[in-house]
Motif scaffolding. Structure first.
Motif, PDB file in Angstrom:
ATOM      1  N   PRO A  31      54.277  37.618  93.207  1.00  0.00           N
ATOM      2  CA  PRO A  31      54.579  36.624  92.445  1.00  0.00           C
ATOM      3  C   PRO A  31      53.331  35.651  92.247  1.00  0.00           C
ATOM      4  N   ALA A  32      52.402  35.657  93.152  1.00  0.00           N
ATOM      5  CA  ALA A  32      51.205  34.723  93.261  1.00  0.00           C
ATOM      6  C   ALA A  32      50.272  34.977  91.950  1.00  0.00           C
ATOM      7  N   PHE A  33      50.388  36.150  91.527  1.00  0.00           N
ATOM      8  CA  PHE A  33      49.631  36.856  90.620  1.00  0.00           C
ATOM      9  C   PHE A  33      50.191  36.698  89.093  1.00  0.00           C
ATOM     10  N   HIS A  34      51.560  36.404  88.936  1.00  0.00           N
ATOM     11  CA  HIS A  34      52.050  36.432  87.823  1.00  0.00           C
ATOM     12  C   HIS A  34      51.492  35.447  86.631  1.00  0.00           C
ATOM     13  N   PRO A  35      51.306  36.178  85.384  1.00  0.00           N
ATOM     14  CA  PRO A  35      50.904  35.453  84.393  1.00  0.00           C
ATOM     15  C   PRO A  35      51.052  34.009  84.193  1.00  0.00           C
ATOM     16  N   ARG A  36      52.275  33.436  84.518  1.00  0.00           N
ATOM     17  CA  ARG A  36      52.575  31.896  84.447  1.00  0.00           C
ATOM     18  C   ARG A  36      51.915  31.161  85.465  1.00  0.00           C
ATOM     19  N   ARG A  37      51.040  31.820  86.472  1.00  0.00           N
ATOM     20  CA  ARG A  37      50.415  31.044  87.515  1.00  0.00           C
ATOM     21  C   ARG A  37      49.063  31.065  87.133  1.00  0.00           C
ATOM     22  N   LEU A  38      48.507  31.680  85.947  1.00  0.00           N
ATOM     23  CA  LEU A  38      47.381  32.010  85.856  1.00  0.00           C
ATOM     24  C   LEU A  38      46.825  30.898  85.146  1.00  0.00           C
ATOM     25  N   ALA A  39      47.440  30.048  84.456  1.00  0.00           N
ATOM     26  CA  ALA A  39      47.222  28.812  83.957  1.00  0.00           C
ATOM     27  C   ALA A  39      46.809  27.607  84.781  1.00  0.00           C
ATOM     28  N   HIS A  40      47.710  27.716  85.695  1.00  0.00           N
ATOM     29  CA  HIS A  40      47.418  26.710  86.889  1.00  0.00           C
ATOM     30  C   HIS A  40      45.848  27.075  87.603  1.00  0.00           C
ATOM     31  N   HIS A  41      45.921  28.155  87.707  1.00  0.00           N
ATOM     32  CA  HIS A  41      44.733  28.830  88.639  1.00  0.00           C
ATOM     33  C   HIS A  41      43.356  28.720  87.777  1.00  0.00           C
ATOM     34  N   ALA A  42      43.572  28.534  86.648  1.00  0.00           N
ATOM     35  CA  ALA A  42      42.439  28.461  85.561  1.00  0.00           C
ATOM     36  C   ALA A  42      41.624  27.062  85.907  1.00  0.00           C
ATOM     37  N   GLY A  43      42.540  26.009  86.068  1.00  0.00           N
ATOM     38  CA  GLY A  43      41.923  24.882  86.116  1.00  0.00           C
ATOM     39  C   GLY A  43      41.067  24.615  87.543  1.00  0.00           C
ATOM     40  N   LEU A  44      41.730  25.337  88.435  1.00  0.00           N
ATOM     41  CA  LEU A  44      40.948  25.455  89.843  1.00  0.00           C
ATOM     42  C   LEU A  44      39.446  26.232  89.876  1.00  0.00           C
ATOM     43  N   ILE A  45      39.753  27.218  89.091  1.00  0.00           N
ATOM     44  CA  ILE A  45      38.654  28.042  89.027  1.00  0.00           C
ATOM     45  C   ILE A  45      37.328  27.247  88.281  1.00  0.00           C
ATOM     46  N   ALA A  46      37.917  26.563  87.233  1.00  0.00           N
ATOM     47  CA  ALA A  46      36.898  25.661  86.567  1.00  0.00           C
ATOM     48  C   ALA A  46      36.346  24.819  87.456  1.00  0.00           C
ATOM     49  N   VAL A  47      36.986  24.181  88.274  1.00  0.00           N
ATOM     50  CA  VAL A  47      36.462  23.084  89.072  1.00  0.00           C
ATOM     51  C   VAL A  47      35.426  23.770  89.989  1.00  0.00           C
TER      52      VAL A  47
END
Length: 434
Positions: A87-103
């Motif tokens: 569940p931690a890699f569900h597509p719905r969570r990728l949008a949240h992860h994207a901002g953290l990656i960018a930072v």
């Protein structure tokens, strides 16, 4: 063959495939490796008949470091672990992860800017810091920068595992060799790190839904506290390894490859300027950074993060018309499969346009398996790809890689590079499959 394997295990297999074709039986010590190198073979072993195969050669050596984590576990235990982490890699969570990656990527860029003109910078350490920072933010809700030696500890663990693999475990592990002592210290340090992560998390208010909280919850049902502790350790050590080094390696190889193709570098910069301008990337940008994605995909074709997929046959099988006996060591090698001349035109050439959807339409699905395939395909592949694409676009927008004159590059195990302004880099190829 043992001597050849000790010197160049990758070259041993690639030479055999080049000489004998898509199905080769290699005698190595007391074993015979059944090497298969066709998309149909990969599909059969990894997907269609995956239940007939368990993890193969190298598993014992990996277990010394990783225990029964997601990478090395089998059967029902693996299915439970995968269910907890998925569940931690569900597509719905990728949008949240994207901002953290960018930072985290912007923090890397700022570190490089500050070092510009100051002489050499160890970019492998920078990439490792980046990927560990992303891992901590996206999956563990933890700051891993306090554990600055994690990259070195994993290097020691992997060196020992590869040594044991190359020698087929014939060198006793109790010998006080320098490599062995370094491995033991590294393993103890990694266990200390994950224990501290768990203690810190358990001291917080409950409610997080990241991987760490899910893993802690999944072990609470164990009746034996020692079993619960060991399971949690195994899972976290595996996650730390698989979650940072594959992406760092991919970025290193990608930058090395684009240095040899100025046209690719220019297209990357133009796309980054057009899509991002001067701002940080967002999840929506991922679909517009198409050329950057193609560049990363092509880099993973030539230097796949998962370059070796070993299996052991539980029962007799027939693969591509060739008999596989019970207990046979079977090897699928993405490194050679990605260079198969039947499916790749001029396969040694770095050509990101081969991943244009129009050109890739008729290519067999299993001709390209950088993250493995079948039930055990890498659970974090989408997250890792997004991280690599974002970082590549941001670097291309501002930096240019340059290789030192006279430098010789070999496929494994270490690569030394240099970015404009004198930034040296090394990138390691690793075995990693979860």
């Amino acid at each position: 063959m043992l001597a050849v394997m000790a010197r160049d295990r990758l070259g041993m297999i690639t030479d055999a495939v080049d000489r004998y074709g898509d199905a080769v039986r290699l005698p190595v010590g007391h074993k015979s490796l059944h090497v298969f190198n066709h998309p149909d073979h990969a599909k059969h072993v990894l997907a269609d008949n995956a239940g007939n195969y368990r993890k193969g050669i190298g598993l014992v050596h990996a277990r010394r470091a990783l225990g029964d984590g997601l990478l090395t576990s089998e059967g029902e235990l693996w299915r439970k672990q995968r269910k907890v982490i998925q569940p931690a890699f569900h597509p719905r969570r990728l949008a949240h992860h994207a901002g953290l990656i960018a930072v985290e990527a912007e923090r890397l860029m700022e570190r490089l800017r500050q070092r510009r003109g100051d002489g050499p910078v160890d970019v492998v350490a920078e990439f490792t810091g980046l990927t560990l920072g992303v891992l901590g933010r996206t999956l563990l809700d933890a700051d891993l920068s306090a554990f600055g030696s994690i990259g070195e500890e994993f290097a020691a663990v992997q060196d020992q595992a590869m040594f044991e693999l190359a020698t087929l475990g014939m060198v006793p592990t109790w010998l006080p060799l320098r490599r062995q002592l370094r491995f033991r210290r590294a393993r103890r340090e990694l266990q200390r790190v994950v224990d501290q992560l768990v203690v810190e998390r358990e001291s917080r208010v409950a409610g997080q839904e990241d991987v760490l909280s899910r893993l802690i919850a999944s072990t609470r049902g164990e009746s034996d506290p020692r079993v619960a502790r060991d399971r949690l350790r195994d899972e976290l050590v595996t996650l730390l390894l698989a979650g940072h080094e594959t992406t760092a390696s991919t970025l290193g190889w990608t930058l090395y490859l684009i240095d040899r193709e100025p046209g690719v570098r220019q297209r990357l910069r133009e796309e980054a300027d057009q899509v991002l301008g001067g701002r940080l990337p967002t999840y929506e940008d991922l679909h517009h950074l198409r050329y950057a994605t193609m560049v990363v995909e092509e880099a993973m074709r030539l230097y796949p993060p998962v370059w070796l997929l070993p299996r052991i046959a539980r029962g007799a099988d027939l693969v591509g018309g060739y008999d596989v006996p019970v207990g046979a060591d079977v090897v699928i090698l993405p490194y050679t499969l990605h260079r198969h001349r039947e499916f790749w035109v001029r396969p040694e050439r770095f050509d990101p346009d081969r991943f244009d959807p129009a050109r890739a339409r008729d290519r067999p699905r299993y001709a390209y398996i950088p993250f493995g395939a079948g039930p055990r395909v890498c659970v974090g592949s989408n997250l890792g790809l997004m991280e690599a694409v974002f970082v590549l676009a941001m670097i291309a927008r501002e930096f240019r890689l340059s290789i030192p004159p006279g430098h010789q590059v070999v496929p494994e195990p270490m690569l030394s590079l240099r970015i404009r302004g004198g930034l040296p880099m090394r990138a390691r190829m690793v075995d990693s499959e979860a």
